[in-house]
Write a protein that holds these residues in place. Structure first.
Motif, PDB file in Angstrom:
ATOM      1  N   THR A   1     116.440  99.724  93.046  1.00  0.00           N
ATOM      2  CA  THR A   1     117.891  99.857  93.130  1.00  0.00           C
ATOM      3  C   THR A   1     118.254 101.302  93.337  1.00  0.00           C
ATOM      4  O   THR A   1     117.447 102.201  93.130  1.00  0.00           O
ATOM      5  N   ALA A   2     119.516 101.516  93.733  1.00  0.00           N
ATOM      6  CA  ALA A   2     119.924 102.862  94.127  1.00  0.00           C
ATOM      7  C   ALA A   2     120.005 103.841  92.983  1.00  0.00           C
ATOM      8  O   ALA A   2     120.073 105.030  93.193  1.00  0.00           O
ATOM      9  N   GLY A   3     119.986 103.396  91.766  1.00  0.00           N
ATOM     10  CA  GLY A   3     120.189 104.303  90.657  1.00  0.00           C
ATOM     11  C   GLY A   3     118.936 104.847  90.024  1.00  0.00           C
ATOM     12  O   GLY A   3     118.998 105.512  89.004  1.00  0.00           O
ATOM     13  N   GLU A   4     117.769 104.566  90.567  1.00  0.00           N
ATOM     14  CA  GLU A   4     116.537 104.961  89.904  1.00  0.00           C
ATOM     15  C   GLU A   4     116.241 106.430  90.127  1.00  0.00           C
ATOM     16  O   GLU A   4     116.725 107.063  91.041  1.00  0.00           O
ATOM     17  N   SER A   5     115.349 106.927  89.284  1.00  0.00           N
ATOM     18  CA  SER A   5     115.051 108.360  89.268  1.00  0.00           C
ATOM     19  C   SER A   5     114.380 108.816  90.539  1.00  0.00           C
ATOM     20  O   SER A   5     113.539 108.147  91.098  1.00  0.00           O
ATOM     21  N   GLN A   6     114.739 110.030  91.001  1.00  0.00           N
ATOM     22  CA  GLN A   6     114.112 110.583  92.192  1.00  0.00           C
ATOM     23  C   GLN A   6     112.680 110.998  91.937  1.00  0.00           C
ATOM     24  O   GLN A   6     111.915 111.216  92.865  1.00  0.00           O
TER      25      GLN A   6
ATOM     26  N   ALA B   1     121.720  97.996 100.257  1.00  0.00           N
ATOM     27  CA  ALA B   1     121.025  98.843  99.279  1.00  0.00           C
ATOM     28  C   ALA B   1     121.990  99.682  98.460  1.00  0.00           C
ATOM     29  O   ALA B   1     121.637 100.180  97.397  1.00  0.00           O
ATOM     30  N   GLY B   2     123.223  99.838  98.945  1.00  0.00           N
ATOM     31  CA  GLY B   2     124.202 100.644  98.229  1.00  0.00           C
ATOM     32  C   GLY B   2     125.021  99.861  97.226  1.00  0.00           C
ATOM     33  O   GLY B   2     125.926 100.411  96.600  1.00  0.00           O
ATOM     34  N   GLN B   3     124.726  98.574  97.063  1.00  0.00           N
ATOM     35  CA  GLN B   3     125.497  97.741  96.140  1.00  0.00           C
ATOM     36  C   GLN B   3     125.102  98.023  94.694  1.00  0.00           C
ATOM     37  O   GLN B   3     123.930  97.972  94.343  1.00  0.00           O
TER      38      GLN B   3
ATOM     39  N   PRO C   1     116.365 102.671 102.936  1.00  0.00           N
ATOM     40  CA  PRO C   1     117.716 102.703 102.332  1.00  0.00           C
ATOM     41  C   PRO C   1     117.713 102.863 100.820  1.00  0.00           C
ATOM     42  O   PRO C   1     118.533 103.596 100.274  1.00  0.00           O
ATOM     43  N   ARG C   2     116.781 102.206 100.135  1.00  0.00           N
ATOM     44  CA  ARG C   2     116.839 102.245  98.674  1.00  0.00           C
ATOM     45  C   ARG C   2     116.510 103.641  98.142  1.00  0.00           C
ATOM     46  O   ARG C   2     117.121 104.108  97.187  1.00  0.00           O
ATOM     47  N   LYS C   3     115.567 104.307  98.774  1.00  0.00           N
ATOM     48  CA  LYS C   3     115.271 105.679  98.365  1.00  0.00           C
ATOM     49  C   LYS C   3     116.423 106.607  98.746  1.00  0.00           C
ATOM     50  O   LYS C   3     116.788 107.507  97.996  1.00  0.00           O
TER      51      LYS C   3
ATOM     52  N   TYR D   1     129.925 101.882  98.074  1.00  0.00           N
ATOM     53  CA  TYR D   1     130.371 103.149  98.641  1.00  0.00           C
ATOM     54  C   TYR D   1     131.508 102.970  99.640  1.00  0.00           C
ATOM     55  O   TYR D   1     132.117 103.960 100.042  1.00  0.00           O
ATOM     56  N   PHE D   2     131.790 101.749 100.041  1.00  0.00           N
ATOM     57  CA  PHE D   2     132.834 101.530 101.036  1.00  0.00           C
ATOM     58  C   PHE D   2     134.185 102.015 100.512  1.00  0.00           C
ATOM     59  O   PHE D   2     134.903 102.764 101.181  1.00  0.00           O
ATOM     60  N   TYR D   3     134.535 101.561  99.318  1.00  0.00           N
ATOM     61  CA  TYR D   3     135.836 101.920  98.758  1.00  0.00           C
ATOM     62  C   TYR D   3     135.906 103.423  98.486  1.00  0.00           C
ATOM     63  O   TYR D   3     136.930 104.068  98.724  1.00  0.00           O
ATOM     64  N   LYS D   4     134.796 103.972  98.009  1.00  0.00           N
ATOM     65  CA  LYS D   4     134.744 105.418  97.778  1.00  0.00           C
ATOM     66  C   LYS D   4     134.970 106.168  99.095  1.00  0.00           C
ATOM     67  O   LYS D   4     135.673 107.187  99.135  1.00  0.00           O
ATOM     68  N   PHE D   5     134.370 105.672 100.154  1.00  0.00           N
ATOM     69  CA  PHE D   5     134.525 106.283 101.471  1.00  0.00           C
ATOM     70  C   PHE D   5     135.982 106.251 101.907  1.00  0.00           C
ATOM     71  O   PHE D   5     136.544 107.258 102.360  1.00  0.00           O
TER      72      PHE D   5
END
Length: 780
Positions: A365-370, A473-475, A432-434, A524-528
Motif C-alpha cells: 500500500t502507498a503508506g509503507e515505509s520507504q 495504487a493511490g487509494q 505505482p505502489r512504490k 489524491y484526486f480531491y487533493k489535486f
C-alpha cells in the motif's frame, strides 16, 4: 681509485680509460672489459663476473665523478654483451645502477644511461620481463625528458621493450597494473603519450587481457582524453575505441558495475570530447549490461538529464544522451513494484552489481515505509553469452530525488523538464505502489510546474497529475486522501465518485447516486482539485492565461464529470467570493464551448438520469456565485422556467458593468452552434413560453447595444403561435413533462441563489467601503 688492487681484475689502463673524458677511450676500455668477461664466462667464473659488475656499478656508475659514471655505464653494457644469454642471471645488478643514472642532472649522462640500458635489454630480451616495472617506471620519466637526444634514445629503448612484450607470453599484467594506474594520472603530455602507447600495445597482444583491468585505468584514460595536444587526444580516442570494441565482443566478461560511476562522472565533464565519449560508452553499457545498470540510475540521470536541453552546438551529445535516457527508462519494469514483506531482503556479496527484487503490484500500500524499497529479485536476468544470474536493485529513492531536483531547478531547459515528467509518469505506471510513497513530496512541485512557460511541459505535467489522481495504487482509507488541514473546511463531502468501501459518497444530493460507469478517482484526486483551485486563486494570471487550457486537458485525461463535480463542490465553500465568481465563469465557458465536453453537455441537456440531475444540482449551487452563468446553465439544461425565475430576481441585484458584459456574452453564446436546439425550440412557442420570456428578460436587462439588437432580431423571428398551431392540440408538452419528472426542488435552488447573491452584495459593499477609506487616507 688509487688502490688499484681494489679494482682488479680491471687493469690500471682500463680504469684510466674508463674515467677519460673522451668517448673513444671509454669505448676501448669497454671492449677490454667485454673481452675479460667473456673469458670469465668461458671459465664459468661467476664470482669474478659478479665482482666486475659490482666494481663497475659501485666505483664507476654510482661515482660522484661524471666521467667515471659514463665509463661505468658503457662498462656495464659491455658486460651484458659479453654475458649474452647468461645476462639474465645478473640483470638486477646490471639494471639498477643504469636506472639510477636516469635521474642524473647531466643530459649527456642520461643519454648514455639510456644507450647502456638499450644494449642490456637487447641482449637479455625476454629475461628482462621480471624487471619490467622498474624499466617502465624509468622510461616513463625519460619520456618527459626536456632533452631531445635523451627523449630520442628513450623512444628507441621503448620500442625495443614493446617488441619484447609483444612477442612474449610471460608478461606479468597483474603486477604491472598498479604502476600503470599510478602513472596514468600524470599531467605531462609526453608521459601521457608514453602511457597511451603502452596501453595500445598491451591491447593488441592476444595473450594479454587488459579488459579485465579496465576499471583500474578507465578514469585516467578519460582524463588524458582532455589533454591539450590533439595527437594525444586522438591516441586516447583510439585506445578507448579499441576497448569499446572488445566490450561489445565479450560483454559477459566485462565489469560494467565497476565502471558505471566512472562514466557518470565523465558524462558531466566540461570538455565536449570527454562528455561525448563517456556518453557513448554509457549508451553501450546500458544496452549491453541491461538491468545491471539500474542501481546507478540516479547518477546516470544526474549526468544525462541536463544534456537533453543542449542546443545544436552540442547536438551529438544531446542525441546520445537521449538514447541513454530512453534505454534506461525501458529497464524499469512492472516487476520492480513487487513487494514480498514476508521475506527478508537478501544480503548480496560485495559486488556492486548486486541488487533488488522485482515486485508484484498487489503487495504493497502507498503508506509503507520507504526503507523497504530494497527488496530481492526473484526473476533471473541473463547477460548475452552468459548464464550468470544477476540480481538488481531499483534505487527509487535516489531516482526520485534526482528527478525532483531537476524539476525544481528553474534554470533547467524545457526538454530536461519534459524528460523528468516522462520519467515520473513512467515510474507511476511501472511501479505505482512504490511511487505513491513519494507523492506527498512531489505534489507541490508538480503543481508549481503548471505555471511553466511551455505548453508541452504543462501537458506532460497534467498527464502525470492525472495518473496520480486516477491510479488505484493511490487509494487510501480516507475518502479524499492526504491534504492540508486548510484545504477543506468541516462539512459534508460532495465529491461524487462511485460508492465503494473506504470511499465517501454524497450526503447532500437528495439520495441521488453517481453512475457506476464513472471512473474511480483515488485519494489524491480531491487533493489535486483543491490545490489546483488554490493555485488559480493565488495566481490569477495563471487562471487567465492557462486556466481553460489546463481544465480542458484534464477533462480529456480524467473524467470530466468528476472534475466539474469536485470543483463545484470545492467552490461552494470558497471564502473568496470574487475568485469563486471568476472561477465559475471560467468553468461555465469551458462547459459551454469546449469540444472536449460534448458528452457532458449532452448529459446535462436532457437531465434524463439521476446522475445528470445530481450533477446539475451540484453545479447550480456553485454557479450561483455568478448570476449570468447560472442562467446559462439553466438554458443548457432546458430549465427555461427556472431561468425566467432567476432573471426576475436580477431586478433585486446590483447591476454593474461587469454584469451587463456577461449578459452581452451570453447573448453571443445563444447565437453559437451549441444552442442550436434552444433556437429551434423558439418555433414551439406554445410549449416553450418560459424560454421566450427568459430571452425577453435578457433583452430588457440590456442597454441599447449590438447585443440588444442581436437578441431583438432573433426574437422578432419567433413565429406567431396562432400560425404554428397543428391539428393535434392535445399533445403534452415534452419540456414540462421532463421538468416534472426531474424531481428537482427548484424552490430550494432559487433560495440558495438569493442567499449566495446576498453574500456577494455584502462582500462588494465591504470592498467598496475599504476603498473609500483608503481614498480618504490618501487625500489626508
Amino acid at each position: 681509485m688509487n688502490a688499484e688492487r681494489d679494482l682488479s681484475p680491471l687493469t690500471p689502463g682500463v680504469v684510466r680509460a674508463l674515467t677519460d673524458k673522451l668517448y673513444e677511450k671509454r669505448k676501448v676500455a669497454a671492449l677490454e672489459i667485454e673481452k675479460l668477461v667473456r673469458e670469465f664466462v668461458a671459465q664459468n667464473n661467476t664470482s669474478q663476473i659478479k665482482h666486475v659488475i659490482q666494481i663497475l656499478s659501485q666505483e664507476f656508475a654510482l661515482s660522484q665523478h661524471p666521467h667515471s659514471r659514463k665509463g661505468g655505464l658503457i662498462g656495464l653494457a659491455a658486460c651484458s654483451i659479453a654475458l649474452g644469454k647468461d645476462s639474465g642471471l645478473y640483470l638486477k645488478e646490471l639494471i639498477e645502477p643504469v636506472l639510477t643514472c636516469f635521474n642524473d642532472a647531466d643530459s649527456r649522462l642520461r643519454y648514455y644511461a639510456c644507450e647502456a640500458l638499450y644494449n642490456i635489454v637487447k641482449v637479455a630480451r625476454g629475461s628482462v620481463l621480471p624487471h619490467f616495472n622498474v624499466l617502465f617506471d624509468g622510461l616513463s620519466k625519460l619520456a618527459a625528458d626536456p632533452d631531445p637526444n635523451v627523449k630520442s634514445g628513450s623512444e628507441l629503448l621503448d620500442r625495443l621493450l614493446k617488441d619484447i612484450v609483444t612477442e612474449s607470453n610471460q608478461f606479468d599484467l597483474v603486477g604491472f597494473i598498479p604502476l600503470l594506474r599510478e602513472r596514468i594520472y600524470s599531467n605531462n603530455q609526453y608521459a601521457r603519450q608514453f602511457i597511451i602507447s603502452w596501453i595500445l600495445v598491451l591491447e593488441s597482444v592476444p595473450d594479454i587481457n587488459l579488459l579485465d583491468y579496465l576499471p583500474e585505468i578507465l578514469d585516467g584514460l578519460f582524463q588524458i582524453l582532455g589533454d591539450n595536444s590533439k595527437e594525444i587526444r586522438k591516441m586516447c580516442e583510439v585506445a578507448l575505441g579499441e576497448f569499446l570494441k572488445e566490450i561489445k565482443k565479450n560483454p559477459s566478461s566485462v565489469k560494467f558495475a565497476e565502471m558505471a560511476n566512472i562514466l557518470v562522472i565523465h558524462c558531466q565533464a566540461a570538455d565536449d570530447l570527454i562528455q561525448l565519449t563517456a556518453m557513448c560508452w554509457m549508451r553501450e553499457f546500458i544496452q549491453l549490461a541491461g538491468r545491471v545498470m539500474l542501481p546507478y540510475s540516479s547518477g546516470i540521470l544526474t549526468a544525462v538529464l541536463p544534456c537533453l536541453s543542449y542546443d545544436d552546438r552540442k547536438k551529438n551529445i544531446k542525441e546520445v544522451a537521449n538514447v541513454c535516457n530512453q534505454s534506461l527508462m525501458k529497464l524499469v519494469i512492472p516487476e520492480d513494484d513487487e513487494m514480498d514483506e514476508a521475506k527478508p531482503s537478501m544480503t548480496i556479496p560485495a559486488e556492486p552489481t548486486s541488487e533488488e527484487s522485482l515486485s508484484r503490484p498487489e503487495a504493497v500500500t502507498a503508506g509503507e515505509s520507504q526503507n523497504e524499497l530494497d527488496v530481492t529479485l526473484n526473476q533471473p536476468l541473463f547477460f548475452p553469452h552468459s548464464c550468470e544470474r544477476i540480481q538488481v536493485t531499483l534505487n527509487l529513492d535516489g531516482i526520485v530525488q534526482v528527478l525532483d531536483y531537476h524539476l525544481s531547478d528553474t534554470s533547467i531547459g524545457m526538454m530536461t523538464r519534459i524528460a523528468v515528467l516522462k520519467w515520473l509518469y513512467h515510474l507511476y505506471i511501472k511501479t505505482p505502489r512504490k511511487m505513491f510513497r513519494h507523492t506527498d513530496s512531489l505534489f507541490p512541485i508538480l503543481l508549481r510546474t503548471l505555471s511553466d512557460e511551455s505548453d508541452e511541459v504543462i501537458l506532460k505535467d497534467l498527464e502525470l497529475l492525472a495518473e496520480i489522481a486516477s491510479s488505484p495504487a493511490g487509494q487510501t482509507e480516507e475518502g479524499h486522501g492526504p491534504s492540508d488541514g486548510s484545504d477543506v473546511r468541516p462539512g459534508p463531502v460532495e465529491l461524487h465518485v462511485p460508492a465503494r468501501p473506504g470511499q465517501l459518497s454524497s450526503s447532500s444530493t437528495k439520495g441521488l447516486e453517481c453512475s457506476p460507469s464513472t471512473p474511480t478517482m483515488n485519494s489524491y484526486f480531491y487533493k489535486f482539485m483543491i490545490n489546483l483551485l488554490k493555485r488559480f486563486s493565488s495566481e490569477r494570471k495563471l487562471l487567465e492565461t492557462r486556466g481553460a487550457f489546463i481544465i480542458r486537458q484534464l477533462c480529456l485525461l480524467l473524467n470530466a464529470e468528476n472534475i466539474f463535480h469536485s470543483m463545484a463542490d470545492i467552490l461552494l465553500r470558497e471564502e473568496d467570493l470574487k475568485f469563486a465568481s471568476t472561477m465559475v465563469h471560467t468553468l461555465n465557458t469551458i462547459l459551454l464551448t469546449s469540444s472536449e465536453l460534448f458528452q457532458l453537455r449532452n448529459q446535462l441537456k436532457d437531465l434524463k438520469t439521476p446522475e445528470s440531475r445530481n450533477l446539475f444540482c451540484c453545479l447550480y449551487r456553485s454557479w450561483c456565485h455568478n448570476p449570468v452563468t447560472t442562467v446559462s446553465l439553466c438554458f443548457l439544461t432546458q430549465n427555461y422556467k427556472h431561468a425566467y425565475d432567476l432573471i426576475q430576481k436580477f431586478g433585486d441585484l446590483e447591476v454593474t458593468v461587469d454584469f451587463l458584459t456577461e449578459v452581452d456574452k451570453l447573448v453571443q453564446l445563444i447565437e453559437c452552434p451549441i444552442f442550436t436546439y434552444l433556437r429551434l425550440q423558439l418555433l414551439d412557442v406554445k410549449n416553450n413560453p418560459y424560454l421566450i420570456k427568459a430571452l425577453y428578460g435578457l433583452l430588457m436587462l440590456l442597454p441599447q447595444s449590438s447585443a440588444f439588437q442581436l437578441l431583438s432580431h432573433r426574437l422578432q423571428c419567433v413565429p406567431n403561435p396562432e400560425l404554428m398551431q397543428t391539428t393535434d392540440n392535445t399533445k403534452p408538452s415534452t419540456s414540462f413533462k421532463r421538468t416534472a419528472a426531474s424531481n428537482i426542488d427548484y424552490t430550494e435552488l432559487l433560495q440558495h441563489f438569493e442567499k449566495v447573491q446576498n453574500k456577494h452584495l455584502e462582500a462588494r459593499h465591504q470592498r467598496a467601503g475599504r476603498a473609500e477609506q483608503l481614498d480618504r487616507r490618501v487625500v489626508l
